[in-house]
Design a protein around this motif. Structure first.
Motif, mmCIF file in Angstrom:
data_model
loop_
_atom_site.group_PDB
_atom_site.id
_atom_site.type_symbol
_atom_site.label_atom_id
_atom_site.label_comp_id
_atom_site.label_asym_id
_atom_site.label_seq_id
_atom_site.Cartn_x
_atom_site.Cartn_y
_atom_site.Cartn_z
ATOM 1 N N VAL A 52 43.268 43.041 51.479
ATOM 2 C CA VAL A 52 43.662 42.959 50.080
ATOM 3 C C VAL A 52 42.949 44.049 49.287
ATOM 4 O O VAL A 52 41.715 44.101 49.253
ATOM 5 C CB VAL A 52 43.331 41.575 49.483
ATOM 6 C CG1 VAL A 52 43.877 41.476 48.056
ATOM 7 C CG2 VAL A 52 43.912 40.466 50.345
ATOM 8 N N LEU A 53 43.726 44.908 48.654
ATOM 9 C CA LEU A 53 43.180 46.009 47.860
ATOM 10 C C LEU A 53 43.282 45.682 46.376
ATOM 11 O O LEU A 53 44.079 44.837 45.970
ATOM 12 C CB LEU A 53 43.938 47.302 48.165
ATOM 13 C CG LEU A 53 43.990 47.723 49.640
ATOM 14 C CD1 LEU A 53 44.857 48.972 49.799
ATOM 15 C CD2 LEU A 53 42.591 47.970 50.191
ATOM 16 N N GLY A 54 42.470 46.376 45.579
ATOM 17 C CA GLY A 54 42.488 46.138 44.140
ATOM 18 C C GLY A 54 42.188 47.402 43.365
ATOM 19 O O GLY A 54 41.603 48.345 43.891
ATOM 20 N N SER A 55 42.606 47.414 42.118
ATOM 21 C CA SER A 55 42.386 48.590 41.273
ATOM 22 C C SER A 55 40.910 48.742 40.947
ATOM 23 O O SER A 55 40.090 47.864 41.225
ATOM 24 C CB SER A 55 43.207 48.465 39.992
ATOM 25 O OG SER A 55 42.874 47.260 39.317
ATOM 26 N N GLY A 56 40.573 49.857 40.327
ATOM 27 C CA GLY A 56 39.170 50.119 40.002
ATOM 28 C C GLY A 56 38.398 50.495 41.245
ATOM 29 O O GLY A 56 38.865 51.256 42.088
ATOM 30 N N GLY A 57 37.208 49.931 41.398
ATOM 31 C CA GLY A 57 36.380 50.274 42.543
ATOM 32 C C GLY A 57 36.613 49.396 43.755
ATOM 33 O O GLY A 57 36.007 49.637 44.812
ATOM 34 N N CYS A 153 38.883 40.714 51.928
ATOM 35 C CA CYS A 153 39.065 40.911 50.489
ATOM 36 C C CYS A 153 37.692 41.083 49.832
ATOM 37 O O CYS A 153 36.671 40.692 50.383
ATOM 38 C CB CYS A 153 39.834 39.756 49.853
ATOM 39 S SG CYS A 153 39.214 38.121 50.266
ATOM 40 N N ASN A 154 37.719 41.668 48.639
ATOM 41 C CA ASN A 154 36.448 41.939 47.947
ATOM 42 C C ASN A 154 36.541 41.797 46.426
ATOM 43 O O ASN A 154 35.852 42.498 45.702
ATOM 44 C CB ASN A 154 35.920 43.330 48.313
ATOM 45 C CG ASN A 154 36.774 44.448 47.740
ATOM 46 O OD1 ASN A 154 37.978 44.296 47.556
ATOM 47 N ND2 ASN A 154 36.156 45.590 47.465
ATOM 48 N N GLY A 155 37.401 40.917 45.967
ATOM 49 C CA GLY A 155 37.322 40.621 44.541
ATOM 50 C C GLY A 155 38.562 40.678 43.684
ATOM 51 O O GLY A 155 38.628 39.982 42.675
ATOM 52 N N PRO A 156 39.591 41.470 44.038
ATOM 53 C CA PRO A 156 40.755 41.483 43.134
ATOM 54 C C PRO A 156 41.399 40.112 43.062
ATOM 55 O O PRO A 156 41.459 39.382 44.058
ATOM 56 C CB PRO A 156 41.689 42.518 43.787
ATOM 57 C CG PRO A 156 41.265 42.572 45.217
ATOM 58 C CD PRO A 156 39.785 42.335 45.199
ATOM 59 N N SER A 194 36.778 35.561 41.217
ATOM 60 C CA SER A 194 37.395 35.393 42.532
ATOM 61 C C SER A 194 36.358 34.923 43.544
ATOM 62 O O SER A 194 36.590 33.983 44.318
ATOM 63 C CB SER A 194 38.022 36.711 43.003
ATOM 64 O OG SER A 194 39.048 37.124 42.133
ATOM 65 N N GLY A 195 35.200 35.589 43.539
ATOM 66 C CA GLY A 195 34.144 35.223 44.472
ATOM 67 C C GLY A 195 33.637 33.813 44.242
ATOM 68 O O GLY A 195 33.397 33.060 45.192
ATOM 69 N N LEU A 196 33.491 33.444 42.973
ATOM 70 C CA LEU A 196 32.991 32.102 42.643
ATOM 71 C C LEU A 196 33.955 31.025 43.134
ATOM 72 O O LEU A 196 33.531 29.995 43.681
ATOM 73 C CB LEU A 196 32.785 31.989 41.134
ATOM 74 C CG LEU A 196 32.063 30.726 40.642
ATOM 75 C CD1 LEU A 196 30.654 30.663 41.180
ATOM 76 C CD2 LEU A 196 32.057 30.675 39.117
ATOM 77 N N LEU A 197 35.248 31.254 42.951
ATOM 78 C CA LEU A 197 36.243 30.279 43.407
ATOM 79 C C LEU A 197 36.218 30.124 44.926
ATOM 80 O O LEU A 197 36.207 29.005 45.455
ATOM 81 C CB LEU A 197 37.637 30.707 42.950
ATOM 82 C CG LEU A 197 37.941 30.564 41.456
ATOM 83 C CD1 LEU A 197 39.285 31.195 41.131
ATOM 84 C CD2 LEU A 197 37.938 29.096 41.034
#
Length: 228
Positions: A52-57, A153-156, A194-197
């Motif tokens: 899973v990719l996300g915008s920003g960093g 995944c890493n946050g998006p 996202s991480g908290l959930l």
């Protein structure tokens, strides 16, 4: 006589419902218990991997994570980004082209997909109800189509419906997808939403953080140092 039969039927339905609820609770507890245990590879076969990719960093960090993976172990690879995020998928294509060059032109099976966002930046919460339902339905379709063994995944926010569906698939016994979550390096003192959930709901099989103070605050997390 009819009233008695109706009462017995109603009691039977109630007993069945209670039994199903009990089975569901036991299954959820089992999945959460197994998820909290260290993973043990069962087979040397390649693992289909959803990334899973996300915008920003987020995408830049994920590219760094992928550079440390055993590429032959995690394949085929399926890259997913939000429908409005074309840049992330472009970076993933560049990465796969580089991997093909280093492998002597050998092309690894990689696919690039987009998923609807639950909520765009600035979108009202009322209209986001409809887009959230669409995003969940689309995520369900992708998970049924891909059926990955591993999810990275890493946050998006786009990872949430995918990871939740993966958890539900575990509960009902459709597919066991191991979820690996790497919290963004930008999160120094507290987890992202996202991480908290994923942490609180015990959805991630392995939860990694890049700052030691986060690991102390969230003891089930694994401190791996800075990956950037």
């Amino acid at each position: 006589m009819g009233s008695k039969d109706e009462t017995c039927f109603a009691i039977s339905i109630i007993i069945i419902i209670i039994g199903l609820i009990f089975i569901a609770i036991v299954r959820v507890i089992y999945v959460v218990y197994r998820t909290s245990k260290p993973l043990r590879p069962k087979s040397p076969k390649p693992l289909s991997t959803l990334i899973v990719l996300g915008s920003g960093g987020h995408t830049a960090e994920m590219i760094n994570v992928l550079s440390a993976l055993q590429k032959d172990r995690f394949m085929p690879r399926f890259y997913v980004a939000a429908a409005t995020d074309n840049m992330s998928l472009q970076k993933a294509r560049v990465l796969e082209d580089l991997l093909a060059d280093t492998n002597g032109g050998k092309v690894v099976s990689a696919k690039f997909m987009q998923i609807y966002r639950s909520r765009e930046v600035g979108q009202s919460y009322i209209t986001s109800i409809g887009t959230t339902l669409i995003a969940i339905a689309h995520a369900l379709w992708l998970m049924i189509k891909i059926r990955p063994k591993v999810i990275l995944c890493n946050g998006p926010g786009t990872c949430i419906p995918l990871c939740v569906i993966a958890f539900l698939f575990k509960v009902v016994g459709i597919r066991w997808s191991s979820v690996f979550y790497v919290e963004s390096i930008a999160r120094v003192k507290r987890l992202s939403l996202s991480g908290l959930l994923l942490y609180k709901l015990c959805i991630a099989d392995q939860f990694y953080v890049q700052w030691p103070q986060l690991q102390r605050k969230y003891p089930r997390a694994i401190y791996v140092g800075c990956l950037m």
